[in-house]
Design a protein around this motif. Sequence first.
Motif, PDB file in Angstrom:
ATOM      1  N   ASN A  45       0.820  -1.210   0.000  1.00  0.00           N
ATOM      2  CA  ASN A  45       0.000   0.000   0.000  1.00  0.00           C
ATOM      3  C   ASN A  45       0.858   1.266   0.000  1.00  0.00           C
ATOM      4  N   TYR A  84       0.709   4.101  -3.024  1.00  0.00           N
ATOM      5  CA  TYR A  84       0.455   5.512  -2.724  1.00  0.00           C
ATOM      6  C   TYR A  84       1.542   6.401  -3.322  1.00  0.00           C
ATOM      7  N   ASP A 132     -12.333  12.243  -1.757  1.00  0.00           N
ATOM      8  CA  ASP A 132     -11.879  11.241  -0.775  1.00  0.00           C
ATOM      9  C   ASP A 132     -13.028  10.312  -0.393  1.00  0.00           C
ATOM     10  N   PHE A 170     -14.131   8.245  -3.615  1.00  0.00           N
ATOM     11  CA  PHE A 170     -13.194   7.232  -4.122  1.00  0.00           C
ATOM     12  C   PHE A 170     -12.925   6.121  -3.108  1.00  0.00           C
ATOM     13  N   VAL A 171     -12.790   6.488  -1.814  1.00  0.00           N
ATOM     14  CA  VAL A 171     -12.430   5.478  -0.804  1.00  0.00           C
ATOM     15  C   VAL A 171     -13.666   4.757  -0.280  1.00  0.00           C
ATOM     16  N   PHE A 187     -16.294   4.189  -4.131  1.00  0.00           N
ATOM     17  CA  PHE A 187     -15.743   3.303  -5.160  1.00  0.00           C
ATOM     18  C   PHE A 187     -14.846   2.213  -4.600  1.00  0.00           C
ATOM     19  N   HIS A 188     -14.497   2.317  -3.297  1.00  0.00           N
ATOM     20  CA  HIS A 188     -13.638   1.320  -2.627  1.00  0.00           C
ATOM     21  C   HIS A 188     -12.281   1.179  -3.327  1.00  0.00           C
ATOM     22  N   TRP A 189     -11.687   2.321  -3.675  1.00  0.00           N
ATOM     23  CA  TRP A 189     -10.368   2.307  -4.314  1.00  0.00           C
ATOM     24  C   TRP A 189      -9.232   2.206  -3.294  1.00  0.00           C
ATOM     25  N   GLY A 190      -9.551   2.198  -2.023  1.00  0.00           N
ATOM     26  CA  GLY A 190      -8.528   2.056  -0.995  1.00  0.00           C
ATOM     27  C   GLY A 190      -7.598   3.251  -0.931  1.00  0.00           C
ATOM     28  N   ALA A 240      -5.271   4.112  -2.835  1.00  0.00           N
ATOM     29  CA  ALA A 240      -5.093   4.764  -4.134  1.00  0.00           C
ATOM     30  C   ALA A 240      -6.111   5.884  -4.328  1.00  0.00           C
ATOM     31  N   GLY A 241      -7.314   5.698  -3.842  1.00  0.00           N
ATOM     32  CA  GLY A 241      -8.344   6.718  -3.963  1.00  0.00           C
ATOM     33  C   GLY A 241      -7.965   7.998  -3.245  1.00  0.00           C
ATOM     34  N   VAL A 293      -5.332   9.818  -5.452  1.00  0.00           N
ATOM     35  CA  VAL A 293      -5.941  10.418  -6.651  1.00  0.00           C
ATOM     36  C   VAL A 293      -6.756  11.663  -6.276  1.00  0.00           C
TER      37      VAL A 293
END
Length: 461
Positions: free
Chosen positions: A133, A137, A182, A185-186, A189-192, A194-195, A198
């Motif tokens: 992770n 990042y 934030d 995306f997190v 969209f569950h981008w973790g 990375a969200g 971005v």
Amino acid sequence: MASRIKNMTEGKPVFLIVTFALPLMVGNVFQQLYTVVDTMVVGKALGVGALAALGAADWLNWMMLGTIQGLTQGFGILMAQEFGAGRLERLRKVVGNATVLSALGAVLLLVIGQLIARPVLVLLQTPEEIIGNALLYLRIMFLGIPIVMAYNFLASILRSLGDGKTPLHAMIVAALTNIVLDLLFVLGFHWGIAGAAVATLIGQMVSILFCFRHIRKIEMLTLQRSDFRMEGHLGRRLLFLGSPMALQSVIISVGGMIVQFVVNGFGVLFIAGFTATNKLYGVLEVAATSYGYAMITYVGQNLGAGKIDRIRRGMRAAVGVAMVTSVAIGAAMILFGKIVLGWFISGTPQEVEQTMQVAYFYLAVMSICLPILYLLHVTRSAIQGMGNTVLPMVSGIAEFLMRALTAVLLPLAVGETGIFFAEVMAWAGADIILVISYRKTIREVSRFQRKESAFPDRTGR
């Protein structure tokens, strides 16, 4: 737009410095707001492992950000001096050449960042469960280096002209954008992790567009193609101012990575607690950086105008205001720190308790010693505003040595808690160098001014 440009060579120094710094403080508050939201979303939604991964990436990410800020602040010093002296044609040439150097620097840093990300994390012995992770990042954040460079460069142009309001408005818009994205995306969209990265970059892109739109309205900054043609002497002068400030950030960051190496050996929960407090570092110094930017502009403009006595008066005023501010912020963090830290930490009751113990102890140490950090920012920025970026770099070396030695040696004597004093010792080491350097630099500038007054025909003006 002209009304936002501030001439800091006339008027009461304390009023000018505070009114310049206040919009920057508000902007920093919003910047820290989205840092806090980033951390809160990651820590609460993804757990202490993800929070620890952010911490493992912190110093390497800060090294790139600090390098960018150092370069652009260095470029801004010369802009402020030319503006203060009223040499507008030369100011445009400085902005044009600095634009080219910033673009080249962004490409170079992007490549370097991608190449060193994984080797550095491995070298720091980042725990296996969080290195994936942390690397993800960093990869995303380093891809956005041109975005970060563009925002910091545009903001440095505006600040050099005394405009602290436009960067404030840009930061507010960026912060709100980042917070919304934030959550989307997190959590959506569950981008973790990375969200979160971005969302930060998109927020910075919005701030670029905001600043650029306002700069285009400043008539004195209407550039011609010839302004972008590199001049050897001017390019060297810009790099002479910017490179030491960038190198200073690198040196400080290496010291921070040594601290992170030691922290990584204490386990994921300790890393998470340490990270939670580090994410509040920006809140602790929110006014310090603003006073620093104000002093660079104030000193640079008054140096350009040849008003050395005003530099001395401004320095006394800034130190006084900074001390009062640091005590107030430190007291607030001691009183309410546990509540804020609780926003970042999740897990089992035992995990939360252990992580909180680490985080609050570290926060209390830094809050009590906060005046040391505020003196550092004001003094360093005053020296930089006088065009000397080498002595502040030397203070960065002192900061590195104190941080690294304390991190390595003190835990051997007193245990894990020794690591919490590395930051404070680094501030103190830098302050000793900076106070001596300020006195030396202001004397040299005064002597130079007296020579100019005695031989005005030699100035070339």
